[in-house]
Design an enzyme around this catalytic site. Structure first.
Site, mmCIF file in Angstrom:
data_model
loop_
_atom_site.group_PDB
_atom_site.id
_atom_site.type_symbol
_atom_site.label_atom_id
_atom_site.label_comp_id
_atom_site.label_asym_id
_atom_site.label_seq_id
_atom_site.Cartn_x
_atom_site.Cartn_y
_atom_site.Cartn_z
ATOM 1 N N MET A 269 47.760 65.046 88.299
ATOM 2 C CA MET A 269 47.872 66.415 88.801
ATOM 3 C C MET A 269 49.338 66.857 88.731
ATOM 4 O O MET A 269 49.760 67.752 89.466
ATOM 5 C CB MET A 269 47.334 66.509 90.226
ATOM 6 C CG MET A 269 45.853 66.100 90.318
ATOM 7 S SD MET A 269 44.975 66.785 91.725
ATOM 8 C CE MET A 269 45.876 66.082 93.065
ATOM 9 N N GLY A 270 50.115 66.227 87.858
ATOM 10 C CA GLY A 270 51.528 66.576 87.738
ATOM 11 C C GLY A 270 52.331 66.038 88.908
ATOM 12 O O GLY A 270 51.928 65.074 89.554
ATOM 13 N N GLY B 228 46.192 54.685 88.783
ATOM 14 C CA GLY B 228 46.936 53.851 89.726
ATOM 15 C C GLY B 228 45.991 53.255 90.763
ATOM 16 O O GLY B 228 44.989 53.862 91.134
ATOM 17 N N GLY C 135 55.569 56.042 89.499
ATOM 18 C CA GLY C 135 54.233 55.440 89.440
ATOM 19 C C GLY C 135 53.445 55.977 88.253
ATOM 20 O O GLY C 135 52.833 55.221 87.488
ATOM 21 N N HIS C 136 53.472 57.307 88.074
ATOM 22 C CA HIS C 136 52.783 57.899 86.925
ATOM 23 C C HIS C 136 53.375 57.388 85.607
ATOM 24 O O HIS C 136 52.655 57.123 84.651
ATOM 25 C CB HIS C 136 52.928 59.429 86.935
ATOM 26 C CG HIS C 136 52.265 60.118 88.078
ATOM 27 N ND1 HIS C 136 52.965 60.742 89.076
ATOM 28 C CD2 HIS C 136 50.950 60.293 88.371
ATOM 29 C CE1 HIS C 136 52.127 61.280 89.940
ATOM 30 N NE2 HIS C 136 50.898 61.023 89.540
ATOM 31 N N ASP D 153 45.261 55.037 94.730
ATOM 32 C CA ASP D 153 44.012 55.691 95.139
ATOM 33 C C ASP D 153 42.880 54.731 94.802
ATOM 34 O O ASP D 153 42.167 54.904 93.812
ATOM 35 C CB ASP D 153 43.853 57.019 94.404
ATOM 36 C CG ASP D 153 44.899 58.020 94.851
ATOM 37 O OD1 ASP D 153 44.649 58.737 95.822
ATOM 38 O OD2 ASP D 153 45.980 58.047 94.238
ATOM 39 N N HIS E 278 55.944 60.992 89.228
ATOM 40 C CA HIS E 278 56.976 60.085 89.731
ATOM 41 C C HIS E 278 56.889 58.782 88.947
ATOM 42 O O HIS E 278 56.068 58.650 88.025
ATOM 43 C CB HIS E 278 56.818 59.857 91.241
ATOM 44 C CG HIS E 278 55.410 59.501 91.657
ATOM 45 N ND1 HIS E 278 54.801 58.321 91.274
ATOM 46 C CD2 HIS E 278 54.480 60.182 92.370
ATOM 47 C CE1 HIS E 278 53.573 58.284 91.765
ATOM 48 N NE2 HIS E 278 53.347 59.401 92.427
ATOM 49 N N GLN F 194 39.211 55.846 94.651
ATOM 50 C CA GLN F 194 39.066 56.702 93.461
ATOM 51 C C GLN F 194 38.927 55.840 92.199
ATOM 52 O O GLN F 194 38.086 56.112 91.330
ATOM 53 C CB GLN F 194 40.286 57.612 93.333
ATOM 54 C CG GLN F 194 40.386 58.315 91.984
ATOM 55 C CD GLN F 194 41.549 59.290 91.919
ATOM 56 O OE1 GLN F 194 41.450 60.405 92.395
ATOM 57 N NE2 GLN F 194 42.664 58.878 91.338
ATOM 58 N N GLN G 115 38.726 69.190 94.314
ATOM 59 C CA GLN G 115 38.868 67.977 95.131
ATOM 60 C C GLN G 115 39.679 68.233 96.409
ATOM 61 O O GLN G 115 40.001 67.308 97.130
ATOM 62 C CB GLN G 115 39.449 66.830 94.310
ATOM 63 C CG GLN G 115 40.886 67.017 93.845
ATOM 64 C CD GLN G 115 41.287 65.949 92.840
ATOM 65 O OE1 GLN G 115 40.873 65.971 91.689
ATOM 66 N NE2 GLN G 115 42.123 65.006 93.260
HETATM 67 O O1 PAF Z 1 44.712 60.861 91.196
HETATM 68 C C1 PAF Z 1 44.853 62.041 90.796
HETATM 69 O O2 PAF Z 1 45.958 62.502 90.522
HETATM 70 C C2 PAF Z 1 43.626 62.932 90.694
HETATM 71 O O3 PAF Z 1 42.694 62.651 91.677
HETATM 72 C C3 PAF Z 1 42.961 62.894 89.297
HETATM 73 C C4 PAF Z 1 42.438 61.503 88.977
HETATM 74 C C5 PAF Z 1 43.975 63.320 88.242
HETATM 75 C C6 PAF Z 1 41.767 63.858 89.247
HETATM 76 O O4 PAF Z 1 42.154 65.163 89.499
#
Ligand code: PAF
Length: 283
Positions: A34-35, A152, A40-41, A155, A38, A158, A65
């Site tokens: 979601m932009g 990651g 981690g991404h 979450d 950091h 998720q 969400q």
């Molecule tokens: O973890 C996230 O950033 C969001 O939940 C994802 C997986 C991009 C879905 O919108």
């Protein structure tokens, strides 16, 4: 040397670029985000690069969400720095659709999740969340047709839900989970950490320290319920409003009675001030 990624904002442009990769027989990895990127991404992007020839990163703040009272409007949006960071990682393609591209007028379908999505953890406190995540990630997988998708472990529920969905719906993507990247004091990196005041930021690492001490005690044979209760009391005493602190089976996320029922994961969610933090570690 870094180069500018291709940015696609509409499906025809996305398909054109991906078709060219496929025509050249190149494997494709997707990192959904979601932009507000950091370190981690960026670790996810590097893992994607290790596994596939081409790396696609999606940036889409997914409205479905977020509940109406949550932070969709204030969620950090940092396009220019995100783009620079992704260029420095040699990202090939950024998929940055608008809300109307993902949810055109009349949109009426969604993916319904069960199993690890209904285990009384995040789903208890954010009942809208996994329906929104599964539907958007399902769409991203169908749009991008990646060989590999990297998420990651921060979450964690998720990750389990998306892994289950990809398997159940035969989406042909290998879902890879990557260890949480932490600040030097143990706080899990999160785009939402920018919401923390100085004082809250100083308190936040209590979550990780408590999980570590709890895992150590459990490994040494301490009784599960009592050890979790001690940890919960410590988190609350530090100033958090605790949503849950639990030991669960690492794959099904079902409750466990003993470490022998494992692999076991500790999962925590708690609010400090107005910021809700989640974290998890393996035992
Ligand atoms: O973890 C996230 O950033 C969001 O939940 C994802 C997986 C991009 C879905 O919108």
């Amino acid at each position: 040397m870094s180069r500018d990624p291709i940015v696609a904002r509409h499906l025809p442009a996305l398909r054109e670029t991906l078709n060219a990769f496929r025509a050249a027989n190149e494997s494709v990895a997707l990192v959904p985000t979601m932009g507000a990127l950091h370190e981690g991404h960026l670790g996810l992007v590097r893992e994607a690069r290790r596994r596939c020839k081409r790396v696609t990163v999606s940036i889409f703040v997914n409205p479905t969400q977020f509940a109406p009272h949550e932070d969709f409007d204030s969620y950090p949006r940092t396009w220019d720095t995100d783009l620079a960071k992704l260029a420095a990682e040699d990202t090939d393609l950024i998929w940055n659709p608008g809300v109307k591209t993902m949810y055109p007028d009349g949109f009426a379908s969604r993916i319904v999740t069960d199993g690890p999505a209904i285990v009384d953890l995040e789903d208890r406190f954010r009942p809208h969340f996994f329906g929104g995540v599964a539907t958007v990630v399902g769409k991203l997988f169908i749009q991008c047709r990646p060989d590999v998708a990297v998420f990651g472990e921060k979450d964690y529920q998720q990750l389990r839900v998306v892994t289950q969905m990809a398997r159940d719906l035969d989406l042909g993507v290998e879902v890879v989970g990557l260890a949480t990247v932490r600040e030097s004091d143990g706080l899990a990196m999160s785009s939402r950490n920018v919401y923390l005041s100085q004082e809250e930021r100083a308190t936040a690492p209590v979550l990780h320290r408590t999980m570590q001490d709890t895992a150590t005690a459990l490994r040494a044979g301490a009784e599960i319920a009592a050890t979790l209760a001690t940890g919960a009391a410590r988190i609350t005493a530090a100033g958090f409003a605790l949503d849950y602190f639990e030991a669960r089976h690492a794959e099904t996320l079902q409750p466990i009675a003993s470490l022998q029922d494992g692999p076991v994961r500790l999962l925590v969610a708690a609010k400090i001030g107005t910021t809700r933090l989640i974290d998890n570690i393996s035992v």
